[in-house]
Design a protein around this motif. Structure first.
Motif, PDB file in Angstrom:
ATOM      1  N   LEU A   1     -41.600 -55.962  49.483  1.00  0.00           N
ATOM      2  CA  LEU A   1     -40.308 -55.005  49.334  1.00  0.00           C
ATOM      3  C   LEU A   1     -39.380 -56.149  48.967  1.00  0.00           C
ATOM      4  O   LEU A   1     -39.039 -57.130  49.676  1.00  0.00           O
ATOM      5  N   LYS A   2     -38.105 -56.018  48.140  1.00  0.00           N
ATOM      6  CA  LYS A   2     -37.107 -56.717  47.795  1.00  0.00           C
ATOM      7  C   LYS A   2     -35.872 -56.460  48.545  1.00  0.00           C
ATOM      8  O   LYS A   2     -34.865 -56.998  48.772  1.00  0.00           O
ATOM      9  N   SER A   3     -35.891 -55.126  49.037  1.00  0.00           N
ATOM     10  CA  SER A   3     -34.689 -54.498  49.457  1.00  0.00           C
ATOM     11  C   SER A   3     -35.237 -53.669  50.656  1.00  0.00           C
ATOM     12  O   SER A   3     -36.295 -53.198  50.783  1.00  0.00           O
ATOM     13  N   ALA A   4     -34.180 -53.516  51.622  1.00  0.00           N
ATOM     14  CA  ALA A   4     -34.482 -52.488  52.796  1.00  0.00           C
ATOM     15  C   ALA A   4     -34.232 -51.273  52.441  1.00  0.00           C
ATOM     16  O   ALA A   4     -34.381 -50.174  53.367  1.00  0.00           O
ATOM     17  N   LYS A   5     -33.718 -51.139  51.164  1.00  0.00           N
ATOM     18  CA  LYS A   5     -33.379 -49.423  50.745  1.00  0.00           C
ATOM     19  C   LYS A   5     -34.466 -48.717  50.488  1.00  0.00           C
ATOM     20  O   LYS A   5     -35.091 -49.318  49.362  1.00  0.00           O
ATOM     21  N   LEU A   6     -35.115 -47.776  51.260  1.00  0.00           N
ATOM     22  CA  LEU A   6     -36.194 -47.154  50.656  1.00  0.00           C
ATOM     23  C   LEU A   6     -35.833 -45.584  50.187  1.00  0.00           C
ATOM     24  O   LEU A   6     -36.758 -44.671  49.766  1.00  0.00           O
ATOM     25  N   GLY A   7     -34.551 -45.397  49.912  1.00  0.00           N
ATOM     26  CA  GLY A   7     -34.485 -43.930  49.282  1.00  0.00           C
ATOM     27  C   GLY A   7     -32.720 -44.078  48.953  1.00  0.00           C
ATOM     28  O   GLY A   7     -31.889 -45.039  49.310  1.00  0.00           O
ATOM     29  N   THR A   8     -32.253 -43.076  48.020  1.00  0.00           N
ATOM     30  CA  THR A   8     -30.828 -43.130  47.694  1.00  0.00           C
ATOM     31  C   THR A   8     -30.158 -41.940  48.360  1.00  0.00           C
ATOM     32  O   THR A   8     -29.147 -41.808  48.445  1.00  0.00           O
ATOM     33  N   GLN A   9     -30.924 -41.072  49.061  1.00  0.00           N
ATOM     34  CA  GLN A   9     -30.536 -39.803  49.651  1.00  0.00           C
ATOM     35  C   GLN A   9     -30.727 -39.739  50.992  1.00  0.00           C
ATOM     36  O   GLN A   9     -32.037 -40.331  51.512  1.00  0.00           O
ATOM     37  N   PRO A  10     -30.051 -38.932  51.924  1.00  0.00           N
ATOM     38  CA  PRO A  10     -30.212 -38.906  53.191  1.00  0.00           C
ATOM     39  C   PRO A  10     -31.461 -38.381  53.657  1.00  0.00           C
ATOM     40  O   PRO A  10     -31.848 -37.356  52.752  1.00  0.00           O
ATOM     41  N   GLN A  11     -32.314 -38.790  54.489  1.00  0.00           N
ATOM     42  CA  GLN A  11     -33.507 -38.133  54.603  1.00  0.00           C
ATOM     43  C   GLN A  11     -34.338 -38.747  56.095  1.00  0.00           C
ATOM     44  O   GLN A  11     -33.525 -39.607  56.730  1.00  0.00           O
TER      45      GLN A  11
ATOM     46  N   SER B   1     -33.962 -60.653  51.329  1.00  0.00           N
ATOM     47  CA  SER B   1     -33.161 -61.976  51.586  1.00  0.00           C
ATOM     48  C   SER B   1     -31.778 -61.690  51.939  1.00  0.00           C
ATOM     49  O   SER B   1     -31.036 -62.276  52.583  1.00  0.00           O
ATOM     50  N   VAL B   2     -31.445 -60.372  51.354  1.00  0.00           N
ATOM     51  CA  VAL B   2     -29.967 -59.818  51.521  1.00  0.00           C
ATOM     52  C   VAL B   2     -30.021 -58.326  52.235  1.00  0.00           C
ATOM     53  O   VAL B   2     -30.660 -57.498  51.736  1.00  0.00           O
ATOM     54  N   LEU B   3     -29.174 -58.256  53.227  1.00  0.00           N
ATOM     55  CA  LEU B   3     -28.894 -57.019  53.634  1.00  0.00           C
ATOM     56  C   LEU B   3     -27.677 -56.407  53.097  1.00  0.00           C
ATOM     57  O   LEU B   3     -26.619 -56.946  53.645  1.00  0.00           O
ATOM     58  N   GLN B   4     -27.917 -55.362  52.052  1.00  0.00           N
ATOM     59  CA  GLN B   4     -26.622 -54.940  51.386  1.00  0.00           C
ATOM     60  C   GLN B   4     -26.158 -53.637  52.057  1.00  0.00           C
ATOM     61  O   GLN B   4     -26.607 -53.169  52.976  1.00  0.00           O
ATOM     62  N   LYS B   5     -24.880 -53.511  51.591  1.00  0.00           N
ATOM     63  CA  LYS B   5     -24.011 -52.514  52.138  1.00  0.00           C
ATOM     64  C   LYS B   5     -24.705 -51.316  52.406  1.00  0.00           C
ATOM     65  O   LYS B   5     -24.491 -50.343  53.394  1.00  0.00           O
ATOM     66  N   ASN B   6     -25.420 -50.685  51.343  1.00  0.00           N
ATOM     67  CA  ASN B   6     -25.854 -49.221  51.459  1.00  0.00           C
ATOM     68  C   ASN B   6     -27.483 -49.417  51.590  1.00  0.00           C
ATOM     69  O   ASN B   6     -28.124 -48.303  51.362  1.00  0.00           O
ATOM     70  N   ASP B   7     -27.930 -50.445  52.044  1.00  0.00           N
ATOM     71  CA  ASP B   7     -29.352 -50.453  52.174  1.00  0.00           C
ATOM     72  C   ASP B   7     -29.807 -49.350  53.476  1.00  0.00           C
ATOM     73  O   ASP B   7     -31.058 -48.626  53.155  1.00  0.00           O
ATOM     74  N   PHE B   8     -29.114 -48.937  54.324  1.00  0.00           N
ATOM     75  CA  PHE B   8     -29.659 -48.012  55.383  1.00  0.00           C
ATOM     76  C   PHE B   8     -28.876 -46.699  55.189  1.00  0.00           C
ATOM     77  O   PHE B   8     -29.078 -45.929  56.267  1.00  0.00           O
ATOM     78  N   SER B   9     -28.343 -46.303  53.965  1.00  0.00           N
ATOM     79  CA  SER B   9     -27.567 -44.921  53.855  1.00  0.00           C
ATOM     80  C   SER B   9     -28.562 -43.973  53.717  1.00  0.00           C
ATOM     81  O   SER B   9     -28.204 -42.869  54.330  1.00  0.00           O
ATOM     82  N   PHE B  10     -29.914 -44.314  53.372  1.00  0.00           N
ATOM     83  CA  PHE B  10     -30.651 -43.057  53.491  1.00  0.00           C
ATOM     84  C   PHE B  10     -31.036 -42.722  55.023  1.00  0.00           C
ATOM     85  O   PHE B  10     -31.661 -41.860  55.121  1.00  0.00           O
ATOM     86  N   LEU B  11     -30.632 -43.406  56.119  1.00  0.00           N
ATOM     87  CA  LEU B  11     -30.543 -43.092  57.466  1.00  0.00           C
ATOM     88  C   LEU B  11     -29.470 -42.646  57.817  1.00  0.00           C
ATOM     89  O   LEU B  11     -29.404 -42.338  59.136  1.00  0.00           O
ATOM     90  N   SER B  12     -28.591 -42.158  57.041  1.00  0.00           N
ATOM     91  CA  SER B  12     -27.185 -41.821  57.626  1.00  0.00           C
ATOM     92  C   SER B  12     -27.231 -40.293  58.508  1.00  0.00           C
ATOM     93  O   SER B  12     -26.571 -40.222  59.357  1.00  0.00           O
ATOM     94  N   ASN B  13     -28.185 -39.541  58.051  1.00  0.00           N
ATOM     95  CA  ASN B  13     -28.357 -38.399  58.810  1.00  0.00           C
ATOM     96  C   ASN B  13     -29.425 -38.430  59.973  1.00  0.00           C
ATOM     97  O   ASN B  13     -29.768 -37.337  60.447  1.00  0.00           O
ATOM     98  N   SER B  14     -29.926 -39.577  60.165  1.00  0.00           N
ATOM     99  CA  SER B  14     -31.084 -39.894  61.147  1.00  0.00           C
ATOM    100  C   SER B  14     -30.405 -39.932  62.493  1.00  0.00           C
ATOM    101  O   SER B  14     -30.343 -41.001  62.986  1.00  0.00           O
ATOM    102  N   SER B  15     -30.202 -39.053  63.267  1.00  0.00           N
ATOM    103  CA  SER B  15     -29.402 -39.214  64.495  1.00  0.00           C
ATOM    104  C   SER B  15     -30.231 -39.390  65.553  1.00  0.00           C
ATOM    105  O   SER B  15     -29.750 -40.171  66.573  1.00  0.00           O
ATOM    106  N   ALA B  16     -31.948 -39.740  65.302  1.00  0.00           N
ATOM    107  CA  ALA B  16     -32.386 -40.174  66.568  1.00  0.00           C
ATOM    108  C   ALA B  16     -32.760 -41.738  66.270  1.00  0.00           C
ATOM    109  O   ALA B  16     -33.367 -42.323  67.096  1.00  0.00           O
TER     110      ALA B  16
END
Length: 810
Positions: free
Chosen positions: A65-75, A90-105
């Motif tokens: 995988l080239k990016s840590a981003k596994l989705g575009t929508q919260p899931q 190689s780069v941790l981008q600003k929105n890479d983990f936005s798909f986890l924004s609703n992952s409270s756990a």
């Protein structure tokens, strides 16, 4: 290769579809727990993880995988752990983990084995609840580490692992961004780190555990650990090492004085120049100090060597294993009065212990001096200053003799574990363990005790175990023993494990093991045992859990092995090595065959025993049948027997009951509380022409109570007492009725009085209240109300018989 007839683009589309189908399939199998998709050549298309509402653990490592981003929508609302190791990120981008924004756990992010070069601002903003971040084995630069720490500011980070991330040196600004976090665990191990600047750790006021093991530090100063006032554990194992071209690393005085809360300090396999006067000063709460296998070496431990620990009042364990120690000076540990465990194994201590070497260890519980090249000699006073000792290990450490009075171990009245193995001990006396009444474990394997237990020994066998009868484990392996004296193991009722492997035991006394009824583990392999008979082994094998008796030259004859063969085939004990290692040596018919092949039937002629077996079995069954019949139906037999006898004697003739001067068959005396029972259980007998007098029913109004009692008792053939605790408390019964009833007994006969017990009343209470005893009456006049309904007719029949008996004196 593409399939013939298809284009390259269509082939790629089909491969991507297959990959997405594989993801959905795997996730459908693990929807409620975790998904492991490492090495699957994933190509993400759309939102493949959006349906996994309950997923808590996701591993997509090693998928290029080239990016840590596994989705575009919260899931993935319940995801806790995400593993992205071994990808080409190689780069941790600003929105890479936005798909986890609703992952409270979400709590754990693993980014191991990556080549990270850049981290963008705000990349961790969507996962601010992050508590564990692992970057082990990732290639990151000094600049990346600094930027990473800045981006982690404001997160809930508690554990940060930077193991083997090529952090060669640390400056006092490297971790500056982490001062706003609550990190408690930091792992910097295996980084070949050579330098840590003063104040590097000032940004970790809440840090509790720091690991610096497997580095190459050259110098620790008094400010290296500045700011770590809350640290509890510090691991410096192999953190300071010496190369062929470098000198020994240096640890300055007061290097640890900032660590005022430190409890565990590990410096195993660490090289440093020397233990200076104040090297450990300031460690006020230290509990464990591990200096084992240090390249430095101590040579001689003096009373000033550990003087810097005199303020460490909580120190309990000091590990000096393999420190090159060759001498303990008097008072070597006098500043460690609260020490509980002292480990001195694998050293070269070469001296006679006179006792003052251990002076000051007033709370010591365990001392390990094992494997000291057999160069320590003991005296009568060697342990006189450590009476609190419970565990003493001296394996492969002693030279000289232990044949001295008093024994060196006599002061150790609290000792529970003693290891004297591998010392070639040959000369001891019967008082070796004198006073060791709490000893539970004794290890004396690999010594030379054969002569001590020989019957031919001058003065007879030496019973050196006689004072240690509380032993649970006794190990006497490889001592050349060829016999065990009859009383050598007498009184060992608590022995749990006995090991005698590798000796020369053959013929054993019939009762030598009789007291070993608590034995669970018995080791007798590699001896010369030929015969295993019940008289010798019946007691120790009765409750055994594991037996080790393999590699003995068994004599497979009826006299030697019959009982053992039957025991082996019926026991529930574990027998490792059976049957392949239980081999017959004699006779020739069974030579080199398993004991299991021995035929027990060849030892028995069954014909004479068949008739005896049938006869004895029949007798036993008849006896059991009779016992059960009497126990469960004896009352019924007695009931019918009574009816038959009374009919034969004519005692059931109704006319004989009411003959003579009597107007009533019985005068009934009972308490008010027992009135319902009398009406329910006795009055129905009046239907059979039995006439009872009841005071509350038959007394003539106007007559005094005393006259009524006297007159009507005289008109009654029998007097019935319904015995309960309440009757014994009745004042009329105690003062007058019982007295007048006794007067009638003396006039007529013992048969004129009948006692019916509704409760279990003792003879003492009966005599004290009514002046009556069961022994005054004949057995047929003492009745007990039955607890079982089906036995009530038998009770009534006994009562009829008692009422029908004559009052005439024979």
């Amino acid at each position: 290769m593409p399939v013939r007839g298809t284009t390259l683009s269509s082939w790629k589309e089909e491969e991507e579809m297959e990959t997405q189908d594989h993801i959905r399939f795997v996730h459908s199998k693990r929807r409620d727990a975790c998904a492991r998709l490492e090495r699957q050549r994933l190509k993400l298309n759309g939102e493949p993880f959006s349906v996994l509402k309950s997923l808590t653990w996701l591993d997509v490592s090693r998928n290029t995988l080239k990016s840590a981003k596994l989705g575009t929508q919260p899931q993935l609302p319940n995801l806790v752990t995400l593993v992205l190791s071994g990808n080409e990120i190689s780069v941790l981008q600003k929105n890479d983990f936005s798909f986890l924004s609703n992952s409270s756990a979400f709590r754990v992010l693993i980014l191991s084995s990556l080549s990270l070069k850049k981290v963008e601002n705000g990349c961790f903003q969507a996962i601010a609840r992050l508590s564990d971040l692992v970057l082990d084995y990732s290639k990151i630069s000094f600049q990346f580490t600094t930027s990473l720490c800045e981006e982690l500011a404001g997160t809930a980070l508690r554990n940060l692992s930077l193991k083997n991330t090529q952090q060669v040196s640390l400056s006092n600004t490297t971790f500056q961004g982490l001062d706003e976090t609550n990190i408690t665990v930091l792992d910097l191990s295996s980084n070949t780190m050579t330098k840590i600047a003063n104040g590097t750790f000032q940004w970790f006021p809440r840090l509790e555990s720091l690991s610096l093991e497997h580095n190459s530090l050259r110098h620790l100063t008094k400010d290296t650990f500045l700011g770590l006032g809350n640290l509890r554990q510090l691991n410096l194992q192999k953190a300071l090492i010496k190369s062929h071209t470098s000198s020994l690393p240096i640890i300055d005085d007061l290097s640890f004085h900032h660590l005022v809360q430190l409890e565990h300090l590990c410096m195993a396999n660490t090289a440093f120049r020397e233990i200076t006067e104040h090297i450990f000063s300031g460690l006020l709460h230290l509990k464990t100090l591990d200096l084992s296998w240090s390249i430095t070496g101590l040579k001689t431990v003096t009373n000033t060597t550990f003087a810097s620990l005199q303020d460490s009042l909580h120190l309990q364990t000091l590990n000096l294993t393999a420190m090159g120690i060759n001498k303990l000076a008097p008072g070597a540990f006098s500043s460690l009065g609260n020490l509980i465990t002292l480990l001195l194994g694998h050293n070269f201590i070469n001296q006679q212990l006179k006792g003052d070497e251990l002076e000051g260890l007033s709370n010591i519980k365990e001392i390990d001096m094992s494997i000291n090249q057999q160069s320590i000699s003991l005296t009568n006073t060697s342990f006189i200053h450590v009476p609190t000792l419970r565990t003493l290990k001296l394996a492969r450490a002693l030279k000289g003799t232990l044949d001295m009075e008093p024994s060196p171990f006599t002061p150790l009245v609290n000792l529970t574990f003693l290891d004297l193995s591998n010392n070639n001990i040959a000369n001891i006396n019967a008082g070796l363990l004198k006073g060791l009444y709490h000893l539970k474990v004794l290890k004396m394997q690999h010594n030379n005790l054969a002569r001590l237990w020989k019957t031919a020994n001058p003065g007879g066998p030496v019973f050196f175990l006689k004072d240690a009868t509380k032993l649970s484990i006794l190990d006497l392996d490889y001592n050349g023993l060829d016999e065990i004296p009859l009383n050598a193991l007498r009184g060992f009722f608590e022995l749990y494990e006995l090991s005698l492997r590798g000796n020369l035991l053959d013929q054993l006394h019939a009762s030598v093991f009789d007291d070993l009824q608590s034995l669970k583990y018995l080791h007798l392999q590699k001896n010369l045992i030929t015969s295993v008979q019940r008289v010798t082994f019946g007691a120790p094998l009765s409750n055994l859990t594991e037996l080790y008796m393999d590699r003995n030259p068994f004599d497979c004859t009826c006299e030697s092995i019959l009982w053992f063969s039957e025991w082996l085939n019926s026991t529930n004990a574990s027998i490792p090595g059976f049957p392949q290692s239980y081999i017959c040596n004699t006779p020739n018919a069974y030579f080199n065959r398993s004991v299991m092949d021995f035929d027990p039937l060849s030892c028995k002629d069954m014909t004479p025993f068949k008739a005896l077996y049938i006869l004895s079995s029949t007798a036993v069954l008849m006896l059991l049948f009779t016992a059960f019949l009497v126990h469960f139906q004896g009352w019924r037999i007695q009931f019918f027997w009574s009816i038959m006898v009374n009919r034969m004697l004519g005692s059931l003739n109704d006319e004989s009951i009411t003959e003579g001067r009597y107007a009533y068959d019985a005068y009934i005396i009972h308490s008010t509380e027992d009135k319902p029972w009398v009406e329910r259980s006795l009055l129905p007998l009046e239907d059979e022409k039995v006439n009872f007098f009841l005071e509350y029913r038959d007394a003539i109004p106007g007559f005094s109570q005393l006259d009524t009692i006297v007159e009507n008792m005289g008109k009654s053939r029998k007097i019935i007492f319904v015995i309960t605790e309440m009757l014994l408390k009745d004042p009329w019964c105690r003062r007058f009725k019982a007295h007048h009833a006794l007067h009638q007994v003396m006039e007529d006969n013992r048969d004129s009085l009948i006692l019916i017990f509704l409760q279990d009343v003792t003879d003492y209470n009966l005599n004290h209240s009514l002046h009556l005893r069961r022994g005054m009456l004949k057995p047929r006049c003492v009745l007990y109300w039955p607890l079982h309904r089906e036995r009530i007719p038998a009770f009534h029949q006994k009562l009829r018989s008692a009422l029908a008996s004559t009052n005439r004196v024979n």
